[in-house]
Design an enzyme around this catalytic site. Structure first.
Site, short mmCIF file in Angstrom:
data_model
loop_
_atom_site.label_atom_id
_atom_site.label_comp_id
_atom_site.label_asym_id
_atom_site.label_seq_id
_atom_site.Cartn_x
_atom_site.Cartn_y
_atom_site.Cartn_z
NE ARG A 170 41.98 36.93 46.62
CZ ARG A 170 42.42 38.08 46.68
NH1 ARG A 170 42.88 38.38 47.95
NH2 ARG A 170 41.89 38.87 45.95
NE ARG A 217 37.13 29.63 50.69
CZ ARG A 217 37.36 29.64 49.51
NH1 ARG A 217 36.45 29.89 48.34
NH2 ARG A 217 38.57 29.30 48.77
CG ASP A 242 36.12 37.41 40.39
OD1 ASP A 242 36.35 36.61 39.47
OD2 ASP A 242 35.96 37.33 41.43
CB ALA A 254 42.49 33.35 39.97
C1 LIG Z 1 39.24 39.45 49.83
C2 LIG Z 1 39.04 38.46 49.05
C3 LIG Z 1 39.46 37.29 49.15
C4 LIG Z 1 39.35 36.38 48.21
N1 LIG Z 1 39.49 35.05 48.69
C5 LIG Z 1 39.46 34.08 47.69
C6 LIG Z 1 39.76 32.64 48.02
O1 LIG Z 1 40.19 32.47 49.32
N2 LIG Z 1 39.80 31.72 47.07
C7 LIG Z 1 39.39 31.95 45.76
O2 LIG Z 1 39.73 31.29 45.08
N3 LIG Z 1 38.95 33.33 45.49
C8 LIG Z 1 39.33 34.39 46.59
N4 LIG Z 1 38.81 35.61 46.02
C9 LIG Z 1 38.34 35.71 44.49
C10 LIG Z 1 39.45 35.67 43.74
O3 LIG Z 1 40.72 36.36 44.23
C11 LIG Z 1 39.21 36.28 42.35
O4 LIG Z 1 37.95 35.41 41.82
C12 LIG Z 1 40.11 36.25 41.21
O5 LIG Z 1 41.39 36.41 41.71
C13 LIG Z 1 39.57 37.33 40.31
O6 LIG Z 1 40.35 38.67 40.55
P1 LIG Z 1 39.88 39.89 40.23
O7 LIG Z 1 41.19 40.78 40.23
O8 LIG Z 1 38.98 40.16 38.89
O9 LIG Z 1 39.04 40.33 41.31
P2 LIG Z 1 39.42 40.64 42.88
O10 LIG Z 1 40.40 39.54 43.43
O11 LIG Z 1 38.04 40.55 43.62
O12 LIG Z 1 40.08 42.13 43.04
C14 LIG Z 1 39.39 43.21 42.73
C15 LIG Z 1 40.22 44.46 43.33
O13 LIG Z 1 39.57 45.68 42.91
C16 LIG Z 1 39.62 46.40 44.02
N5 LIG Z 1 38.48 47.24 44.06
C17 LIG Z 1 37.20 46.82 44.12
N6 LIG Z 1 36.55 48.38 43.89
C18 LIG Z 1 37.33 49.29 43.85
C19 LIG Z 1 37.36 50.65 43.45
N7 LIG Z 1 36.03 51.36 43.37
N8 LIG Z 1 38.55 51.45 43.42
C20 LIG Z 1 39.57 50.80 43.14
N9 LIG Z 1 39.63 49.32 43.52
C21 LIG Z 1 38.75 48.83 43.82
C22 LIG Z 1 39.44 45.44 45.22
O14 LIG Z 1 39.88 46.06 46.73
C23 LIG Z 1 40.33 44.40 44.93
O15 LIG Z 1 41.70 44.40 45.25
C24 LIG Z 1 38.95 36.43 46.90
C25 LIG Z 1 38.75 37.79 46.59
C26 LIG Z 1 38.96 38.96 47.39
C27 LIG Z 1 38.68 40.35 47.11
#
Ligand SMILES: Cc1cc2nc3c(=O)[nH]c(=O)nc-3n(C[C@H](O)[C@H](O)[C@H](O)COP(=O)(O)OP(=O)(O)OC[C@H]3O[C@@H](n4cnc5c(N)ncnc54)[C@H](O)[C@@H]3O)c2cc1C
Length: 433
Positions: free
Chosen positions: A114, A175, A294, A307
């Site tokens: 990731r 994991r 998410d 994702a």
């Molecule tokens: C640290 C981490 C590790 C992960 N590892 C895995 C993994 O190993 N395998 C897997 O399948 N999935 C993993 N996931 C989950 C996966 O990345 C997500 O389910 C998927 O990619 C959906 O992405 P998203 O952009 O909706 O959420 P996310 O990937 O959670 O991204 C949300 C982003 O918003 C930012 N954010 C949060 N609050 C604020 C705010 N108030 N202001 C500005 N920015 C903010 C966060 O820092 C993050 O960068 C992980 C997520 C994270 C955050």
């Protein structure tokens, strides 16, 4: 907080979008919005990237978006290239050796680390989308705000007006991701088949447990996940350092190859899984804020679609806003919800059904019918093209909303969610934003 300004020129009718959160959802929305000519500000809480997480999967439905963006050559070399999935019963009997195709329904599937894949997105944003600035305490305004701030979303509470309390799922995942060299995996005949002939993928299933492991980068790295019962009552999805003795206890009666592989990891994380019912809506009352990824719909890892669906969301918003234009930005968000909600819900449920089919598998039956436990690859999920779909369906969905009025998503057939969601409805309908 770091912000990336993705402005794309100066046309007056550009839609101005603020995206909060630079995970895969936020990046997809920013990149596609820039391609569609919108004015974008992408805000991220963390000023610097840390290579976080371990294995993540993108199905062909996300793969065809990466390919259209021209990213294949950057992603592919760091991805895992799996040829066969060897699935066993917990005792070690082989159930099936399922051939895996790298291309499904005309697009590549991408599995990899990731953090490494995320780094490519960040690099792209910094080099292509524009310069970063820091906004602290400054008020920013836009036509629409997209809350892409992940599973612990603050935007969700703003949109709904209440805290959407998660429920424990009853499961957690240990994991690990580590370098094969020096771990002992290459030397042990109980584990060396994972790394000696390119990338390999093995699985074992038993009552309430499944264990998956694979190698990556031609056998250089190894990762594993073991999903098991966990009664911890925690408030959110969260990860803690895991204890190897607890991991090994789960497989103490299992095929000894499982302990041999698990024990080679120098450390692991204990990733608690919580459930969230589908939300009452992903939109603020006046449809000025939309939740995506998410923040709107966390997935269980057994769907392998969290994702990919996050990326589909971002693309759909960008297309709808292009077709709707600035004056109809709220209509574009309402159409986004109407187009995406049933598809996302149906995909989310696959996380439960896939887990249950592995955790409750009858050994004799699966040996006779290995198809019943194979990895799913359904066309309705993998064959979807979010961009084309939005272009083709926006007009009819928007017309329906204009003629018949906006309605909150229909959860009538979703008994699990209905009760909680209906309680929140009146409070939401009274909201002003
Ligand atoms: C640290 C981490 C590790 C992960 N590892 C895995 C993994 O190993 N395998 C897997 O399948 N999935 C993993 N996931 C989950 C996966 O990345 C997500 O389910 C998927 O990619 C959906 O992405 P998203 O952009 O909706 O959420 P996310 O990937 O959670 O991204 C949300 C982003 O918003 C930012 N954010 C949060 N609050 C604020 C705010 N108030 N202001 C500005 N920015 C903010 C966060 O820092 C993050 O960068 C992980 C997520 C994270 C955050």
């Amino acid at each position: 907080m770091a912000a990336t300004n993705c402005s794309n020129g100066s046309a007056e009718e550009k839609v101005k979008i603020i995206i909060v959160g630079a995970g895969f959802a936020g990046f997809a929305c920013a990149i596609e919005s820039k391609l569609k000519g919108h004015d974008v500000i992408l805000l991220e809480k963390f000023p610097k990237l840390k290579i976080l997480g371990d294995i993540i999967s993108f199905g062909a439905n996300a793969g065809r978006i990466f390919e259209r963006w021209g990213w294949h050559d950057r992603f592919w070399p760091i991805c895992t290239h799996l040829k066969t999935f060897h699935l066993h019963t917990w005792k070690g009997d082989l159930i099936s050796a399922q051939p895996l195709e790298e291309i499904r329904f005309g697009a590549h599937q991408y599995n990899g680390h990731r953090g490494e894949l995320h780094e490519i997105l960040i690099d792209h944003a910094q080099n292509t989308l524009g310069a970063g600035v820091v906004v602290n305490g400054e008020r920013l305004s836009a036509d629409v705000v997209v809350g892409a701030d992940g599973v612990r979303s603050k935007a969700r509470e703003k949109v709904l007006g209440y805290f959407d309390k998660p429920r424990p799922s009853g499961y957690a995942v240990y994991r690990a991701w580590f370098t094969a060299k020096g771990s002992g995996i290459e030397e042990d005949p109980m584990s060396n088949y994972l790394v000696e002939d390119g990338d390999a993928f093995y699985g074992w299933i038993g009552k309430d447990v499944h264990f998956l492991c694979s190698s990556s980068k031609g056998g250089r790295d190894v990762s594993w996940v073991i999903t098991h019962k966990d009664e911890a009552d925690i408030e959110e999805s969260w990860s803690f350092p895991g204890k190897m003795e607890d991991v090994l206890k789960i497989v103490e009666d299992w095929d000894p190859r499982c302990a041999a592989i698990l024990s080679k990891a120098p450390s692991c994380v204990d990733w608690k899984l919580v459930y969230r019912d589908p939300l009452l809506t992903w939109l603020s009352r006046k449809a000025r804020i939309a939740l995506i990824g998410d923040a709107a719909h966390p997935f269980l890892p057994t769907s392998a679609q969290g994702a990919s669906q996050a990326i589909e969301d971002g693309v759909t918003i960008a297309v709808n806003l292009k077709l709707a234009g600035k004056k109809n930005a709220q209509l574009a968000l309402r159409a986004f919800e109407k187009m995406r909600y049933p598809r996302v819900r149906k995909t989310q449920i696959t996380g439960e059904t896939n887990r249950d089919k592995w955790h409750n598998a009858d050994e004799d039956k699966v040996k006779k019918d290995p198809e019943s436990v194979k990895l799913f690859n359904e066309e309705w999920i993998m064959g979807h093209n979010a961009e084309t779909y939005a272009f083709e369906h926006y007009a009819e969905v928007a017309k329906d909303i204009q003629e018949n009025g906006y309605k909150l998503p229909d959860l009538e057939d979703d008994d699990k969610a209905k009760e909680r969601v209906m309680e929140a409805r009146e409070e939401y309908l009274a909201r002003a934003i």
